[in-house]
Structures are given as C-alpha cells and as structure tokens.
Design an enzyme around this catalytic site. Structure first.
Site, PDB file in Angstrom:
ATOM      1  N   GLY A   1       0.804  -1.229   0.000  1.00 55.56           N
ATOM      2  CA  GLY A   1       0.000   0.000   0.000  1.00 55.56           C
ATOM      3  C   GLY A   1       0.836   1.277   0.000  1.00 55.56           C
ATOM      4  CB  ILE A   2       0.212   4.524   1.704  1.00 56.77           C
ATOM      5  CG1 ILE A   2      -1.156   4.805   1.039  1.00 56.77           C
ATOM      6  CG2 ILE A   2       0.972   5.825   1.961  1.00 56.77           C
ATOM      7  CD1 ILE A   2      -2.171   5.515   1.927  1.00 56.77           C
ATOM      8  CG  ASN A  41       2.142   4.030   5.868  1.00 56.55           C
ATOM      9  OD1 ASN A  41       1.275   4.647   5.258  1.00 56.55           O
ATOM     10  ND2 ASN A  41       2.313   2.712   5.738  1.00 56.55           N
ATOM     11  CE1 TYR A  47      -7.892   3.775   9.837  1.00 56.14           C
ATOM     12  CE2 TYR A  47      -9.601   5.227   8.988  1.00 56.14           C
ATOM     13  CZ  TYR A  47      -8.330   4.671   8.885  1.00 56.14           C
ATOM     14  OH  TYR A  47      -7.509   5.025   7.840  1.00 56.14           O
ATOM     15  CE  LYS A  94      -5.405   6.151  10.516  1.00 52.83           C
ATOM     16  NZ  LYS A  94      -3.970   6.055  10.212  1.00 52.83           N
ATOM     17  CB  ILE A 104      -5.504   5.949  -1.107  1.00 50.02           C
ATOM     18  CG1 ILE A 104      -5.456   7.440  -0.723  1.00 50.02           C
ATOM     19  CG2 ILE A 104      -4.291   5.529  -1.922  1.00 50.02           C
ATOM     20  CD1 ILE A 104      -5.416   8.427  -1.867  1.00 50.02           C
ATOM     21  CB  THR A 141      -3.990   0.621  -0.341  1.00 48.35           C
ATOM     22  OG1 THR A 141      -4.825   0.777   0.826  1.00 48.35           O
ATOM     23  CG2 THR A 141      -3.468   1.966  -0.798  1.00 48.35           C
ATOM     24  N   PRO A 142      -4.706  -2.298  -0.322  1.00 49.31           N
ATOM     25  CG  PRO A 142      -3.053  -3.954  -0.375  1.00 49.31           C
ATOM     26  CD  PRO A 142      -3.254  -2.479  -0.574  1.00 49.31           C
TER      27      PRO A 142
HETATM   28  N1  LIG Z   1      -5.966   3.720   1.733  1.00 48.79           N
HETATM   29  C1  LIG Z   1      -6.718   4.726   2.154  1.00 48.79           C
HETATM   30  O1  LIG Z   1      -7.733   5.090   1.545  1.00 48.79           O
HETATM   31  C2  LIG Z   1      -6.354   5.475   3.423  1.00 48.79           C
HETATM   32  C3  LIG Z   1      -7.152   6.552   3.786  1.00 48.79           C
HETATM   33  C4  LIG Z   1      -6.850   7.235   4.938  1.00 48.79           C
HETATM   34  C5  LIG Z   1      -5.770   6.891   5.716  1.00 48.79           C
HETATM   35  N2  LIG Z   1      -4.999   5.840   5.332  1.00 48.79           N
HETATM   36  C6  LIG Z   1      -3.885   5.486   6.229  1.00 48.79           C
HETATM   37  O2  LIG Z   1      -2.689   5.303   5.493  1.00 48.79           O
HETATM   38  C7  LIG Z   1      -1.883   4.315   6.143  1.00 48.79           C
HETATM   39  C8  LIG Z   1      -1.495   3.235   5.160  1.00 48.79           C
HETATM   40  O3  LIG Z   1      -2.679   2.655   4.667  1.00 48.79           O
HETATM   41  P1  LIG Z   1      -2.748   1.632   3.447  1.00 48.79           P
HETATM   42  O4  LIG Z   1      -3.971   1.986   2.714  1.00 48.79           O
HETATM   43  O5  LIG Z   1      -1.452   1.559   2.751  1.00 48.79           O
HETATM   44  O6  LIG Z   1      -3.017   0.267   4.266  1.00 48.79           O
HETATM   45  P2  LIG Z   1      -2.562  -1.251   3.998  1.00 48.79           P
HETATM   46  O7  LIG Z   1      -3.468  -2.085   4.820  1.00 48.79           O
HETATM   47  O8  LIG Z   1      -2.476  -1.528   2.536  1.00 48.79           O
HETATM   48  O9  LIG Z   1      -1.079  -1.298   4.592  1.00 48.79           O
HETATM   49  C9  LIG Z   1      -0.865  -1.163   5.981  1.00 48.79           C
HETATM   50  C10 LIG Z   1       0.431  -1.849   6.351  1.00 48.79           C
HETATM   51  O10 LIG Z   1       0.587  -1.705   7.769  1.00 48.79           O
HETATM   52  C11 LIG Z   1       1.052  -2.933   8.293  1.00 48.79           C
HETATM   53  N3  LIG Z   1       0.712  -3.055   9.726  1.00 48.79           N
HETATM   54  C12 LIG Z   1      -0.478  -3.373  10.289  1.00 48.79           C
HETATM   55  N4  LIG Z   1      -0.351  -3.436  11.634  1.00 48.79           N
HETATM   56  C13 LIG Z   1       0.952  -3.137  11.915  1.00 48.79           C
HETATM   57  C14 LIG Z   1       1.694  -3.032  13.111  1.00 48.79           C
HETATM   58  N5  LIG Z   1       1.139  -3.283  14.320  1.00 48.79           N
HETATM   59  N6  LIG Z   1       3.002  -2.686  13.037  1.00 48.79           N
HETATM   60  C15 LIG Z   1       3.575  -2.461  11.832  1.00 48.79           C
HETATM   61  N7  LIG Z   1       2.938  -2.563  10.663  1.00 48.79           N
HETATM   62  C16 LIG Z   1       1.620  -2.891  10.708  1.00 48.79           C
HETATM   63  C17 LIG Z   1       0.369  -3.998   7.453  1.00 48.79           C
HETATM   64  O11 LIG Z   1       1.028  -5.258   7.552  1.00 48.79           O
HETATM   65  C18 LIG Z   1       0.441  -3.371   6.055  1.00 48.79           C
HETATM   66  O12 LIG Z   1       1.627  -3.723   5.402  1.00 48.79           O
HETATM   67  C19 LIG Z   1      -2.701   3.809   7.332  1.00 48.79           C
HETATM   68  O13 LIG Z   1      -2.337   4.493   8.502  1.00 48.79           O
HETATM   69  C20 LIG Z   1      -4.123   4.166   6.943  1.00 48.79           C
HETATM   70  O14 LIG Z   1      -4.986   4.324   8.044  1.00 48.79           O
HETATM   71  C21 LIG Z   1      -5.265   5.115   4.217  1.00 48.79           C
END
Ligand SMILES: NC(=O)c1ccc[n+]([C@@H]2O[C@H](COP(=O)([O-])OP(=O)(O)OC[C@H]3O[C@@H](n4cnc5c(N)ncnc54)[C@H](O)[C@@H]3O)[C@@H](O)[C@H]2O)c1
Length: 267
Positions: free
Chosen positions: A17-18, A87, A158, A162, A193, A195-196
């Site tokens: 993801g991000i 992240n 959540y 946040k 966004i 992502t998984p």
């Molecule tokens: N995708 C979106 O639309 C979106 C929107 C708002 C905020 N975000 C935020 O962006 C960040 C990244 O999101 P994403 O969409 O890439 O998510 P994702 O689920 O694709 O990736 C998250 C990663 O965090 C890792 N993770 C989970 N628990 C963990 C822990 N205890 N310690 C270390 N790593 C851990 C997972 O293994 C995974 O690789 C997150 O904080 C999410 O809340 C994402």
C-alpha cells in the site's frame, strides 16, 4: 531525482500500500530507506525488489520494546534518523471482531485499533525525537486520514485514533520548535486511496468493481486515488523543500473534504 539525497528514512507499515509506494519513491529520490512492518515475508520481498539502499527491519508499531530495539539498531548503523513516516495503520475490520459502531463499542477492538494507530504514532514520535537530534534537518510525517476530520459511524475507533493523530502531530511540531530541535512534524490525510486496506470493504469480482465505482462517484475528482498520490505528498514533507512547514494537515483525497453534503444549491 535526489530530493532526499543522503537522508536516512524509516517507514512503518511498508510491506504494501502507501508505505510501499513511499519506500519506492524515496529510494528513487536518493534516500536510504529502512522498511518496517509485521508482515516480514512481504516486507523483506519489497525491500529486496527495491534493492540499492533499501533494507527491511521487523517493527510492530504497537510495541514500545520493538521501537526501542529499532531505534538502537538505526543509531548504531547510521548514527541518526532524518525522516520518519509513521504510516502503519489498521481499520480493525480484519484485525478485530468488532462491533465498530459507537453504540455497541467493544473495548478490546477499540483498544487494539488505538494501540496500532495512536500508540504506534506516539511511540514513533518519541523515538524519532531521540534519534533526530543528530540530524541537520529532520521531518516526521504522520498518516492520519480524512476519517480524522469527520465522524465515521461504522468505524468509531479508527476515526477516533486518526483524529488523535491529527492533534498529536501539532503538539510534536510545537514541542520540537520550542526546544529548538531541527525537527518538523506534519500530518497527511488521505481519503479513498485504493490499497489493500480496502479489501475487507470492497468484496471481490463484480461486487468489487461496483463498490469502487460507487466510492468514486462520491469523490469530487471522480476516481479513487493511488498509493503514489500520497507518496508524492510525503516526499514534499520529508524533503528540505518544506523546511518552513510544520504542524500542517495535507489532504490527499480527491477533494472529499473540500465540501459538504446538503450544500446550498439552486437546483
Ligand atoms: N488507503 C486509504 O484510503 C487510506 C485513507 C486514509 C488513511 N490511510 C492510512 O494510510 C496508512 C497506510 O494505509 P494503506 O492503505 O497503505 O493500508 P494497507 O493495509 O495496505 O497497509 C498497511 C500496512 O501496515 C502494516 N501493519 C499493520 N499493523 C501493523 C503493526 N502493528 N506494526 C507495523 N505494521 C503494521 C500492514 O502489515 C500493512 O503492510 C494507514 O495508517 C491508513 O490508516 C489510508
């Protein structure tokens, strides 16, 4: 190229993801990137695929012990840290049994989400301040969310976690400024966004396609975003180009937060 030349960067939740997109982009821009995650197999693979100055290190962000161990490792190997991308984050939908609404609050679910999203960021900021005192110009970037700005009835923990990240970011920014530390701290607020993290909410096959279309319809720019859209925002905040920027909230959400439902209109 070279916007992060000679910077030592730690990215949490970097296995996909991000976090993955940030790690890839930052390496292209000349940084040494320590990717970290709890998914060691995937994290190691992503670091190996990036090659060059990328390496993988296990870090569960909810564990203070893991944070201390990782900081000591970085200090010993590199002598400093220049950039931390806080992240890693979870919705709780897959990781806990819920329920996730405020009426049926489940305290174990609530605590788990806060321990990763909020404690993880707080530990990260604490350790980063310790390591970044050795940097000339350092930056902490915290991943909040558009859910930190508005209420989310179906994901109370959540949204709460946040929102707390949004505020803690400003506290860290002002604390570091007051102390005269060379450390800036800002938050990014992504929305929609692809992502998984969305997998648990989108379903599969035709259902998934329809769900993505439905979400895109509510985004002013008409589409879900990509992980690299957020990575480019993180790049600006991580680089010295943003040397006069601290305590801000940068939305990367296709315009979702720019307006509101039930807005006045002549139609
Ligand atoms: N995708 C979106 O639309 C979106 C929107 C708002 C905020 N975000 C935020 O962006 C960040 C990244 O999101 P994403 O969409 O890439 O998510 P994702 O689920 O694709 O990736 C998250 C990663 O965090 C890792 N993770 C989970 N628990 C963990 C822990 N205890 N310690 C270390 N790593 C851990 C997972 O293994 C995974 O690789 C997150 O904080 C999410 O809340 C994402």
């Amino acid at each position: 190229m070279g916007r992060l030349k000679d910077k030592i960067v730690l990215v949490t939740g970097a296995a996909r993801g991000i976090g993955q997109a940030v790690s890839e982009l930052f390496c292209e821009e000349g940084a040494t990137v320590i990717l970290s995650d709890i998914n060691d197999e995937l994290g190691q693979k992503v670091a190996t695929d990036i090659g060059g100055k990328a390496e993988y290190h296990h870090l569960d962000v909810s564990s203070e012990k893991d944070w201390e161990e990782t900081s000591n490792y970085i200090l010993e190997k590199y002598g400093k840290l220049d950039v931390l991308i806080n992240n890693a984050g979870i919705t709780g939908f897959l990781e806990t049994s819920g329920p996730h609404d405020p009426e049926h609050l489940d305290i174990d679910s609530w605590n788990k989400v806060h321990s990763v999203n909020l404690d993880g960021v707080a530990f990260g900021c604490k350790e980063a301040i310790r390591l970044m005192k050795g940097s000339i110009s350092a930056s902490i970037v915290n991943l909040s969310s558009r859910s930190g700005m508005v209420g989310i009835p179906g994901a109370a923990a959540y949204a709460s976690s946040k929102a707390a990240i949004r505020n803690h970011t400003k506290t860290v920014a002002l604390y570091c400024a007051e102390k005269g530390y060379p450390i800036r701290c800002n938050s990014i607020h992504p929305g929609a966004i692809l992502t998984p993290i969305w997998d648990a909410m989108l379903g599969e096959g035709e259902v998934r396609k329809a769900a993505i279309k439905g979400i895109a319809k509510d985004v002013p720019l008409g589409t879900m975003g990509e992980a690299k859209d957020v990575a480019y925002a993180a790049l600006y905040l991580a680089s010295d180009e943003s040397k006069y920027v601290t305590g801000i909230e940068l939305n990367v959400d296709g315009g979702i937060l720019a307006g509101s439902a039930a807005a006045p209109s002549q139609e």
